[in-house]
Scaffold this motif. Structure first.
Motif, mmCIF file in Angstrom:
data_model
loop_
_atom_site.group_PDB
_atom_site.id
_atom_site.type_symbol
_atom_site.label_atom_id
_atom_site.label_comp_id
_atom_site.label_asym_id
_atom_site.label_seq_id
_atom_site.Cartn_x
_atom_site.Cartn_y
_atom_site.Cartn_z
ATOM 1 N N GLY A 1 0.838 -1.196 0.000
ATOM 2 C CA GLY A 1 0.000 0.000 0.000
ATOM 3 C C GLY A 1 0.874 1.247 0.000
ATOM 4 O O GLY A 1 0.551 2.251 -0.642
ATOM 5 N N THR A 2 1.991 1.180 0.713
ATOM 6 C CA THR A 2 2.918 2.307 0.761
ATOM 7 C C THR A 2 3.436 2.640 -0.640
ATOM 8 O O THR A 2 3.496 3.816 -1.025
ATOM 9 N N THR B 1 -3.336 8.633 11.611
ATOM 10 C CA THR B 1 -3.124 7.551 10.658
ATOM 11 C C THR B 1 -1.858 6.793 10.992
ATOM 12 O O THR B 1 -1.132 7.151 11.920
ATOM 13 N N ASP C 1 -6.436 7.330 0.811
ATOM 14 C CA ASP C 1 -5.751 6.206 1.449
ATOM 15 C C ASP C 1 -6.815 5.313 2.087
ATOM 16 O O ASP C 1 -7.242 5.515 3.215
ATOM 17 N N GLU D 1 -7.247 0.879 4.948
ATOM 18 C CA GLU D 1 -7.976 0.229 6.050
ATOM 19 C C GLU D 1 -9.466 0.096 5.758
ATOM 20 O O GLU D 1 -10.218 -0.347 6.618
ATOM 21 N N SER E 1 -4.524 -1.562 0.676
ATOM 22 C CA SER E 1 -3.389 -2.364 1.132
ATOM 23 C C SER E 1 -3.847 -3.795 1.364
ATOM 24 O O SER E 1 -4.973 -4.034 1.807
ATOM 25 N N LYS F 1 -4.618 -6.594 7.267
ATOM 26 C CA LYS F 1 -5.759 -5.886 6.685
ATOM 27 C C LYS F 1 -6.942 -6.844 6.479
ATOM 28 O O LYS F 1 -6.828 -8.037 6.728
HETATM 29 C C1 PLP Z 1 -1.611 -0.437 6.225
HETATM 30 C C2 PLP Z 1 -1.681 0.982 5.876
HETATM 31 C C3 PLP Z 1 -0.918 1.540 4.845
HETATM 32 C C4 PLP Z 1 0.211 0.831 4.155
HETATM 33 O O1 PLP Z 1 -0.018 -0.327 3.575
HETATM 34 P P1 PLP Z 1 1.158 -1.404 3.403
HETATM 35 O O2 PLP Z 1 0.559 -2.356 2.449
HETATM 36 O O3 PLP Z 1 1.418 -1.980 4.749
HETATM 37 O O4 PLP Z 1 2.355 -0.708 2.839
HETATM 38 C C5 PLP Z 1 -1.137 2.855 4.497
HETATM 39 N N1 PLP Z 1 -2.020 3.617 5.140
HETATM 40 C C6 PLP Z 1 -2.736 3.144 6.163
HETATM 41 C C7 PLP Z 1 -3.720 4.041 6.819
HETATM 42 C C8 PLP Z 1 -2.586 1.818 6.584
HETATM 43 O O5 PLP Z 1 -3.287 1.358 7.621
#
Ligand code: PLP
Length: 493
Positions: free
Chosen positions: A169-170, A194, A272, A275, A296, A301
């Motif tokens: 997700g990053t 966050t 974003d 979640e 993500s 998750k």
């Molecule tokens: C989990 C999460 C991310 C990042 O996702 P990853 O797949 O772990 O890199 C970004 N933003 C929020 C709010 C998250 O909870």
């Protein structure tokens, strides 16, 4: 639970009777009591075997058993403390005594050592098939039929036109910033409440975050604070290049209000939704409101590919650009031509197979998490000092995590005491995210509050996340509820 009366014996019992009593119990131990019914010692089948080896006959009595100090706990024990005692003495049974030395309970290791975690992966039945397909066809690369199918399915499921599957997700947030042209010294408005992953990519780009508080009704970005940040930016002549709006713990932000402000100032939203996959805002899928949305599939998750993410948009050029950047920005020619910096961010075809299987059970997972939240909500209702994270009329939250907050005016119990109490019972709970404006990493970064008080500070101080995995059963939820109930009835009035 072991019936204490059934396994309590006296010294006048014969070894034969003791063996047959042991045979009749599931627990594998007997409780040897004195005349006043208090505990003298525990008798295991090993103790009886030793008597026989010493030459005592089956019809001799237990009075030949050595006197030994039993290892016991009192009724104040916790799961963790009881297990520590068992580990220290290498035993699997532990009597709990009342103040008269009588056994009120016999703890068994196998009943105690079940841990309840915050949110664990929950696989369905189809993931294996898609992963096998990848193996059988030798598509082990990043790219392949599972990746294509995964992108098509997720776009379809949330009602977006295009999707790019990446390895986190990053990475998806980073790509979103890149395709929107966020670069060195550009300003990006970000939700403060966050996980740091929503803001780290701003730093990767050498850009400058400005933090926006949450509002009490949704715990997500405050339209009031956002408007104030824009007014300030306008005065300074440094408008943001993008706004990263986070949907917290499975719940959408108030997207209509936020979108109205952002379009007034002509600034794109990166949503974003890491979640909030499966959640809705006014009946439309969370994640589809921003110009770009991000999900993500990290292990904690609501569905997972062990690690992974996806970027979605209705604009084809943005998603194409993200795919190009995620494969080292390689020009479409044979000789490896590059004109700008790229990344190795694509999702592997194996993990996309896991993702395809997980997508098919997403709806069930949402139902399960919502049900867990409902059980907590009704089970904890009588504790007046705590209340659930609010869910506005327009929200359909997945309750990815079940989150509650303590009213400090009604109790002296704070979040760390509560978390520690649950930990002693082998239940994992966590505080709410520590807001970004309080992080040493972002010292000195500009921050806009919802009102005179910073609401996100209050959430951080008072809120806690309870175990919420979709694979939890009702007994486990009840166990959490009962620990909380006894904490609040013991310590507050
Ligand atoms: C989990 C999460 C991310 C990042 O996702 P990853 O797949 O772990 O890199 C970004 N933003 C929020 C709010 C998250 O909870």
């Amino acid at each position: 639970m072991i019936n204490i009366e059934k396994i309590s014996v006296a010294r006048n019992l014969t070894i034969r009777e003791a063996l047959s009593a042991l045979n009749a119990t599931a627990g594998g131990v007997l409780i040897l009591t004195k005349g006043d019914n208090s505990l003298e010692r525990i008798v295991t089948d090993g103790d009886l075997r030793r008597l026989l080896l010493e030459g005592f006959g089956l019809d001799e009595s237990l009075r030949h058993l050595e006197v030994s100090d039993p290892i016991v706990v009192n009724s104040e024990y916790t799961r963790l403390s009881a297990l520590e005692v068992m580990n220290k003495h290498s035993i699997n049974h532990l009597p709990v005594l009342d103040s008269n030395g009588k056994v009120i309970k016999l703890l068994e290791r196998k009943e105690l050592d079940e841990q309840i975690l915050l949110s664990t992966p929950h696989l369905g039945s189809l993931e294996r098939k898609y992963v096998d397909d990848a193996f059988n066809t030798n598509w082990i690369a990043p790219l392949g039929p599972n990746v294509d199918a995964f992108e098509t399915s997720i776009a379809q499921q949330v009602g977006s036109k295009y999707a790019a599957a990446v390895n986190s997700g990053t990475a998806a947030i980073h790509l979103a910033l890149r395709v929107l042209g966020v670069g060195h010294n550009d300003v990006v408005f970000c939700s403060t409440l966050t996980f740091v992953a929503s803001v780290n990519p701003v730093l990767y780009q050498g850009a400058k975050p400005v933090f926006i508080d949450s509002e009490p009704s949704s715990w997500n970005m405050s339209p009031l604070a956002l408007e104030n940040a824009f007014i300030d930016a306008l005065n300074l002549g440094q408008m943001p290049k993008a706004v990263i709006v986070v949907n917290l713990y499975g719940q959408s932000a108030d997207m209509d209000s936020l979108q109205e402000i952002c379009s007034k100032y002509d600034t794109p939203i990166i949503e974003d939704a890491a979640e909030s996959l499966g959640a809705k805002y006014k009946n439309r899928s969370s994640g589809t409101f921003g110009l770009i949305g991000v999900f993500s599939f990290n292990g904690n998750k609501i569905i997972t590919t062990s690690g992974g993410g996806v970027l979605i948009s209705d604009q084809k050029d943005l998603v194409d650009k993200a795919k190009y950047l995620s494969t080292q920005a390689r020009e479409p020619v044979a000789h490896y031509e590059h004109t700008e910096v790229g990344y190795n961010y694509r999702m592997s075809n194996i993990l996309a197979g896991v993702g395809r299987g997980q997508l098919e059970v997403l709806e069930e997972r949402v139902k399960a998490r919502r049900r867990i939240f409902e059980m907590y909500e009704s089970g904890l209702k009588e504790i007046v000092a705590i209340s659930p994270m609010p869910e506005p009329d327009w929200s359909f939250s997945t309750h990815w995590l079940s989150v509650f907050s303590i009213n400090p005016e009604l109790t002296a119990i704070d979040v760390s005491t509560l978390i520690e109490t649950l930990r002693e019972e082998m239940i994992e709970a966590r505080p709410a995210w520590k807001p970004m404006h309080l992080q040493p990493l972002f010292k000195g970064v500009k921050y806009f509050k919802h009102s005179n008080n910073s609401f996100s500070d209050e959430v951080f101080k008072n809120a806690f996340c309870l175990p919420s995995g979709s694979n939890m059963d009702e007994l486990q939820v009840k166990r959490v509820i009962s620990v909380l109930k006894s904490l609040f009835t013991k310590k507050s009035s």
